[in-house]
Design a protein around this motif. Sequence first.
Motif, mmCIF file in Angstrom:
data_model
loop_
_atom_site.group_PDB
_atom_site.id
_atom_site.type_symbol
_atom_site.label_atom_id
_atom_site.label_comp_id
_atom_site.label_asym_id
_atom_site.label_seq_id
_atom_site.Cartn_x
_atom_site.Cartn_y
_atom_site.Cartn_z
ATOM 1 N N VAL A 1 -45.077 -31.535 -60.727
ATOM 2 C CA VAL A 1 -45.142 -30.369 -61.604
ATOM 3 C C VAL A 1 -45.827 -30.731 -62.920
ATOM 4 O O VAL A 1 -46.714 -30.021 -63.400
ATOM 5 C CB VAL A 1 -43.736 -29.788 -61.857
ATOM 6 C CG1 VAL A 1 -43.771 -28.728 -62.948
ATOM 7 C CG2 VAL A 1 -43.150 -29.215 -60.575
ATOM 8 N N SER B 1 -44.031 -22.450 -59.755
ATOM 9 C CA SER B 1 -43.843 -21.910 -61.091
ATOM 10 C C SER B 1 -43.150 -20.561 -61.040
ATOM 11 O O SER B 1 -43.697 -19.601 -60.516
ATOM 12 C CB SER B 1 -45.191 -21.766 -61.805
ATOM 13 O OG SER B 1 -44.990 -21.286 -63.113
ATOM 14 N N GLU C 1 -43.848 -25.597 -70.745
ATOM 15 C CA GLU C 1 -44.139 -26.002 -69.369
ATOM 16 C C GLU C 1 -43.897 -27.495 -69.177
ATOM 17 O O GLU C 1 -43.335 -27.920 -68.162
ATOM 18 C CB GLU C 1 -45.585 -25.648 -69.002
ATOM 19 C CG GLU C 1 -45.870 -24.166 -68.998
ATOM 20 C CD GLU C 1 -45.090 -23.404 -67.938
ATOM 21 O OE1 GLU C 1 -44.817 -23.977 -66.858
ATOM 22 O OE2 GLU C 1 -44.737 -22.244 -68.180
ATOM 23 N N HIS D 1 -36.102 -23.987 -70.235
ATOM 24 C CA HIS D 1 -35.882 -23.068 -69.115
ATOM 25 C C HIS D 1 -35.489 -21.686 -69.619
ATOM 26 O O HIS D 1 -35.982 -20.672 -69.118
ATOM 27 C CB HIS D 1 -34.800 -23.630 -68.193
ATOM 28 C CG HIS D 1 -35.260 -24.783 -67.365
ATOM 29 N ND1 HIS D 1 -35.839 -24.632 -66.130
ATOM 30 C CD2 HIS D 1 -35.236 -26.116 -67.612
ATOM 31 C CE1 HIS D 1 -36.151 -25.821 -65.638
ATOM 32 N NE2 HIS D 1 -35.794 -26.737 -66.521
ATOM 33 N N ASP E 1 -39.458 -25.408 -59.718
ATOM 34 C CA ASP E 1 -39.149 -26.148 -60.945
ATOM 35 C C ASP E 1 -37.763 -25.797 -61.468
ATOM 36 O O ASP E 1 -36.955 -26.672 -61.771
ATOM 37 C CB ASP E 1 -40.225 -25.923 -62.013
ATOM 38 C CG ASP E 1 -40.635 -24.473 -62.199
ATOM 39 O OD1 ASP E 1 -40.027 -23.573 -61.579
ATOM 40 O OD2 ASP E 1 -41.568 -24.233 -62.985
ATOM 41 N N HIS E 2 -37.460 -24.497 -61.536
ATOM 42 C CA HIS E 2 -36.142 -24.076 -62.017
ATOM 43 C C HIS E 2 -35.033 -24.487 -61.049
ATOM 44 O O HIS E 2 -33.991 -24.992 -61.456
ATOM 45 C CB HIS E 2 -36.094 -22.562 -62.226
ATOM 46 C CG HIS E 2 -36.936 -22.080 -63.362
ATOM 47 N ND1 HIS E 2 -36.878 -22.621 -64.624
ATOM 48 C CD2 HIS E 2 -37.879 -21.102 -63.419
ATOM 49 C CE1 HIS E 2 -37.739 -21.995 -65.407
ATOM 50 N NE2 HIS E 2 -38.353 -21.076 -64.697
ATOM 51 N N HIS F 1 -42.287 -18.817 -63.699
ATOM 52 C CA HIS F 1 -42.431 -18.103 -64.970
ATOM 53 C C HIS F 1 -43.887 -17.821 -65.265
ATOM 54 O O HIS F 1 -44.438 -18.188 -66.280
ATOM 55 C CB HIS F 1 -41.803 -18.916 -66.107
ATOM 56 C CG HIS F 1 -41.974 -20.384 -65.923
ATOM 57 N ND1 HIS F 1 -43.090 -21.058 -66.306
ATOM 58 C CD2 HIS F 1 -41.169 -21.294 -65.335
ATOM 59 C CE1 HIS F 1 -42.972 -22.329 -65.987
ATOM 60 N NE2 HIS F 1 -41.814 -22.493 -65.387
ATOM 61 N N THR F 2 -44.523 -17.133 -64.323
ATOM 62 C CA THR F 2 -45.947 -16.854 -64.446
ATOM 63 C C THR F 2 -46.231 -15.511 -65.093
ATOM 64 O O THR F 2 -47.373 -15.204 -65.401
ATOM 65 C CB THR F 2 -46.597 -16.864 -63.056
ATOM 66 O OG1 THR F 2 -45.918 -15.912 -62.236
ATOM 67 C CG2 THR F 2 -46.504 -18.245 -62.433
ATOM 68 N N ILE G 1 -40.154 -28.157 -69.035
ATOM 69 C CA ILE G 1 -39.570 -27.789 -67.742
ATOM 70 C C ILE G 1 -39.888 -28.851 -66.696
ATOM 71 O O ILE G 1 -39.015 -29.285 -65.941
ATOM 72 C CB ILE G 1 -40.063 -26.392 -67.302
ATOM 73 C CG1 ILE G 1 -39.439 -25.318 -68.192
ATOM 74 C CG2 ILE G 1 -39.739 -26.134 -65.829
ATOM 75 C CD1 ILE G 1 -40.003 -23.929 -67.995
ATOM 76 N N GLY G 2 -41.139 -29.296 -66.660
ATOM 77 C CA GLY G 2 -41.521 -30.327 -65.706
ATOM 78 C C GLY G 2 -40.774 -31.630 -65.943
ATOM 79 O O GLY G 2 -40.258 -32.253 -65.007
ATOM 80 N N ALA H 1 -38.516 -19.791 -71.016
ATOM 81 C CA ALA H 1 -39.378 -19.244 -69.966
ATOM 82 C C ALA H 1 -38.797 -17.948 -69.407
ATOM 83 O O ALA H 1 -39.532 -16.995 -69.146
ATOM 84 C CB ALA H 1 -39.548 -20.274 -68.844
#
Length: 200
Positions: free
Chosen positions: A195, A23, A94, A130, A46-47, A25-26, A97-98, A133
Motif C-alpha cells: 500500500v 483504497s 494516505e 483512518h 487498508d482499513h 477512501h477514494t 494509513i499505509g 479519511a
Amino acid sequence: MNSKSLIRTAALAAFLLAPGLASAHTGIGHVEGFAHGFAHPLGGLDHVLAMVMVGLFAAQLGGRARWLVPASFVSVMILGGALGLAGIAVPFVELGIGLSIVVLGGVVAFNLRAGVAAAMALVGFFAVFHGYAHGAEMPESASGLAYGAGFVLATAMLHAAGLGFGLALDGKAGVRGAVVVRSLGALAAFAGIGVVTGLV
C-alpha cells in the motif's frame, strides 16, 4: 485445517482481494447515511487490515488491553473523523494509513509487548489518519451522523473480529495458534508495504 493451510489460504485471499480493495477512501460515488458509513471501512483492504490488526494486537496483550486498545482506536478515530468533516488539514493521511498496516502488522508478527497506555497511544496515533479519511467523505447533512455511526460500528466489528480470532486461536491451538496469528501479522505488514509503495 492445519496452520500451513490456513496461512496459505489467508495469503491467497489477500492477494486476490488486494487489487479491488486497496483504497477505501477514494471519494467515488454517492456517500450518505448509515449503510454507506458502515460499508466504508469494509470496502478497502487498508482499513480492514489495520483494524483487524488492532484486534489481534489487543488479544496478544490480554487483560485490560483487550477492550482498552480497540476503544482507544475508535475514540481517536472519531476525533480524526471530526477533523476531516471540518476540513482541517492533516498531512500524510494516505501514508499514515499505509504505515498503520505495516507497523500494526509488524507488532503482531513479532508479538511485541507493550504497556496498555503505550499500546493505546500507538493505535490512537494511526486512528487519526483512518478517521480523517472517513470524515473527509462524511456528508455535511443530517445523514452525516448516521454515516458516522455506521463507520464507527463497522470499525468496532472489525476490531472484535480480530480480537475474537486471536483469542480463539490462543485458547484452542496453543503455540500453533500463536504462530498463525503472528503469520497473519506478517502478511498484513507485507500488504501494508504494498500500500505504501503503491504496488497494492
